[in-house]
Design a protein around this motif. Structure first.
Motif, short mmCIF file in Angstrom:
data_model
loop_
_atom_site.label_atom_id
_atom_site.label_comp_id
_atom_site.label_asym_id
_atom_site.label_seq_id
_atom_site.Cartn_x
_atom_site.Cartn_y
_atom_site.Cartn_z
N LEU A 66 9.17 82.14 -3.03
CA LEU A 66 8.90 80.70 -2.29
C LEU A 66 10.23 80.47 -1.73
N ASP A 67 9.70 80.53 -0.41
CA ASP A 67 11.05 80.21 0.73
C ASP A 67 11.49 78.75 0.94
N ALA A 68 9.87 78.04 0.92
CA ALA A 68 10.34 77.20 0.75
C ALA A 68 9.11 75.86 0.41
N ALA A 69 9.87 74.68 0.00
CA ALA A 69 8.49 74.12 -0.70
C ALA A 69 8.81 72.20 -0.72
N HIS A 70 7.44 71.68 -0.36
CA HIS A 70 7.61 70.09 -0.86
C HIS A 70 7.87 70.06 -1.52
N ALA A 71 8.46 68.74 -1.85
CA ALA A 71 9.08 68.26 -3.46
C ALA A 71 9.80 66.98 -3.59
N PRO A 72 9.83 66.35 -5.23
CA PRO A 72 10.64 65.68 -4.58
C PRO A 72 11.64 65.43 -4.69
N ALA A 73 12.29 64.58 -4.01
CA ALA A 73 13.92 64.79 -3.84
C ALA A 73 15.06 64.66 -5.16
N PRO A 74 14.71 64.25 -5.87
CA PRO A 74 15.62 64.42 -7.49
C PRO A 74 15.99 66.47 -7.60
N LYS A 128 4.47 48.43 -32.76
CA LYS A 128 5.66 47.98 -33.32
C LYS A 128 5.18 48.42 -34.13
N GLY A 129 6.14 49.56 -35.11
CA GLY A 129 5.27 50.47 -35.84
C GLY A 129 4.68 51.33 -35.96
N ARG A 130 4.30 51.09 -34.98
CA ARG A 130 3.31 51.99 -34.21
C ARG A 130 2.98 53.17 -33.29
N GLN A 131 2.38 54.38 -33.40
CA GLN A 131 2.88 54.98 -31.66
C GLN A 131 3.28 53.87 -30.28
N PRO A 132 4.28 53.89 -29.83
CA PRO A 132 4.43 53.94 -28.96
C PRO A 132 3.63 53.56 -27.86
N LEU A 133 3.68 52.82 -26.76
CA LEU A 133 3.32 53.43 -25.83
C LEU A 133 3.64 54.66 -24.92
N THR A 134 2.99 55.62 -24.35
CA THR A 134 3.09 56.23 -23.53
C THR A 134 2.36 56.18 -22.28
N PHE A 135 3.38 56.65 -21.99
CA PHE A 135 2.90 56.84 -19.79
C PHE A 135 3.36 58.16 -19.37
N GLY A 136 3.22 58.78 -18.58
CA GLY A 136 2.91 60.20 -18.00
C GLY A 136 3.89 60.26 -16.45
N VAL A 137 4.96 60.94 -16.37
CA VAL A 137 5.18 61.40 -14.90
C VAL A 137 5.02 62.34 -14.80
N VAL A 138 5.63 62.70 -13.23
CA VAL A 138 5.11 64.40 -12.34
C VAL A 138 6.26 65.45 -13.02
N PHE A 139 7.80 64.45 -13.05
CA PHE A 139 8.85 65.63 -13.21
C PHE A 139 10.00 64.72 -13.39
N VAL A 163 8.65 52.75 -25.48
CA VAL A 163 7.97 53.68 -25.06
C VAL A 163 8.24 54.96 -25.14
N ARG A 164 7.05 55.82 -24.19
CA ARG A 164 7.61 56.96 -24.59
C ARG A 164 7.17 57.87 -23.39
N ILE A 165 7.74 58.73 -22.93
CA ILE A 165 7.41 59.02 -21.65
C ILE A 165 7.75 60.77 -22.16
N VAL A 166 6.59 61.43 -21.53
CA VAL A 166 5.78 62.75 -20.87
C VAL A 166 6.09 62.72 -19.35
N VAL A 167 6.32 64.86 -19.19
CA VAL A 167 5.73 65.52 -18.33
C VAL A 167 4.12 65.92 -18.23
N VAL A 168 3.64 65.46 -17.29
CA VAL A 168 2.13 65.76 -16.98
C VAL A 168 1.76 66.15 -15.55
N PRO A 169 1.76 67.44 -15.42
CA PRO A 169 1.37 67.77 -13.57
C PRO A 169 0.18 66.92 -12.82
N PRO A 170 0.59 66.42 -11.64
CA PRO A 170 0.21 65.13 -11.66
C PRO A 170 -1.19 65.12 -11.41
N ALA A 171 -2.03 66.74 -11.68
CA ALA A 171 -3.36 67.19 -11.38
C ALA A 171 -4.29 66.44 -12.41
#
Length: 362
Positions: A66-74, A128-139, A163-171
């Motif tokens: 890719l020569d350029a891309a729409h991308a998250p600033a970070p 508490k003591g079981r599976q924590p809340l799981t949240f998705g982020v895109v990157f 809390v558990r945070i996992v990376v999941v593609p937006p779609a």
């Protein structure tokens, strides 16, 4: 009325410019520039490439696919410093939008009595003591991740144990929420509204209220491309600046929703795309909020990649533990206001004189 950047023409190359995007509402300037002929008007041949995830975009920029891309600033910090990848000097000369993110929680949490951040904290304690809340982020290197971390901390949640945070593609976020494999996510539109429309989720928070004026997406390029293909790069920025101005006009929001709905772009119904663009954001469960600045594409010098905007992002990445004390000079190297100003400035007088002379000869 918003200002309209002047045209900046460039010479044609022997292959199209390959510009990547993910099917998100904040990719609108790229789609509008293509549909309204703004690339062609500047002598550019651009091929928009729809990608599946941000990690793929990062790799394709690195390898020159890719020569350029729409991308998250970070992502610029990740690319430039080699955080999670090989280092690749990169920069942006235009911010494509401000705001645009929201937090979506599952219908299951609503049915369990969660109504806000404090209710979420109570639900986490019950697990508490079981599976924590799981949240998705895109990157990992995204404002979505930063906003989610801030919101969860403000709710009093222990990010190490509750809390558990996992990376999941937006779609794939909506599918995972609907399947119950995640309890919520922070994402850009239209994935929050889709969850609401389908009855799978609801939105307790959005980024325009959480951090007014924050940068959303940028046009990311390699430093080498900006230097070796300077004319094309500036013409690309000029086209996108004009597209951003068009996207921000209130009377254009409805036709914009129809453009984005097309199969080549978001491939979703207008009813899913329109609410956030119109500023009437459906949070779910009968709550509709008036948020006229949910998406800001141009007004208030939104497109200008200032050092202050970059420094604020860098500080947030350090606070989140995603970076370790990078150089204080790095923000000005990643966000190139000078290139933006050059791209949208009137053509030099000698170019005007040359154009007039050519017209007279013709």
């Amino acid at each position: 009325m918003y200002s309209r950047p002047p045209h900046r023409r460039c010479v044609r190359r022997d292959r199209p410019l390959r510009v990547g995007f993910l099917p998100l509402t904040d990719a609108a300037p790229l789609m509008v520039a293509e549909r309204r002929g703004l690339f062609t008007k500047r002598g550019l041949v651009v091929e928009l490439q729809r990608e599946v995830g941000w990690a793929t975009v990062r790799e394709k920029i690195f390898h020159g696919e890719l020569d350029a891309a729409h991308a998250p600033a970070p992502m610029l910090w990740s690319l430039h410093l080699g955080a999670g990848c090989m280092p690749c000097p990169s920069l942006t000369a235009i911010v494509l939008n401000l705001h645009g993110n929201a937090v979506t929680l599952s219908r299951t949490l609503w049915e369990a009595g969660v109504r806000d951040a404090s209710g979420l904290r109570a639900a986490a304690r019950e697990r508490k003591g079981r599976q924590p809340l799981t949240f998705g982020v895109v990157f990992h290197y995204s404002t979505h991740h930063l906003h989610l971390l801030d919101w969860l901390r403000a709710a009093g949640l222990d990010l190490n144990t509750e809390v558990r945070i996992v990376v999941v593609p937006p779609a794939q976020l909506f599918r995972n929420l609907n399947a119950g494999t995640i309890d919520g996510y922070c994402a850009g539109e239209p994935w929050n509204t889709l969850a609401v429309c389908e009855g799978a989720g609801w939105c307790p928070a959005w980024s325009a209220a959480h951090q007014a004026g924050h940068v959303g997406k940028v046009l990311a390029v390699k430093q080498r491309f900006a230097e070796e293909s300077a004319e094309e790069h500036l013409a690309l920025v000029s086209a996108l600046a004009e597209a951003c101005a068009w996207c921000d006009e209130p009377q254009n929001r409805e036709p914009l929703a129809h453009i984005l709905a097309e199969a080549a772009y978001l491939n979703l119904p207008v009813r899913v795309i329109a609410p956030a663009l119109s500023g009437r954001f459906d949070c779910g469960n009968g709550r509709v909020e008036s948020i006229p600045d949910f998406h800001v594409f141009h007004r208030g010098e939104a497109n200008v990649p200032t050092r202050a905007k970059a420094a604020e992002l860098q500080a947030a990445l350090v606070r989140a533990g995603l970076l370790e004390a990078p150089s204080a000079q790095l923000p000005a190297r990643l966000f190139r206001e000078d290139l933006y100003r050059e791209a949208v400035s009137p053509p030099p007088m000698r170019e005007i004189a040359s154009a007039l002379q050519n017209r007279q000869i013709a």
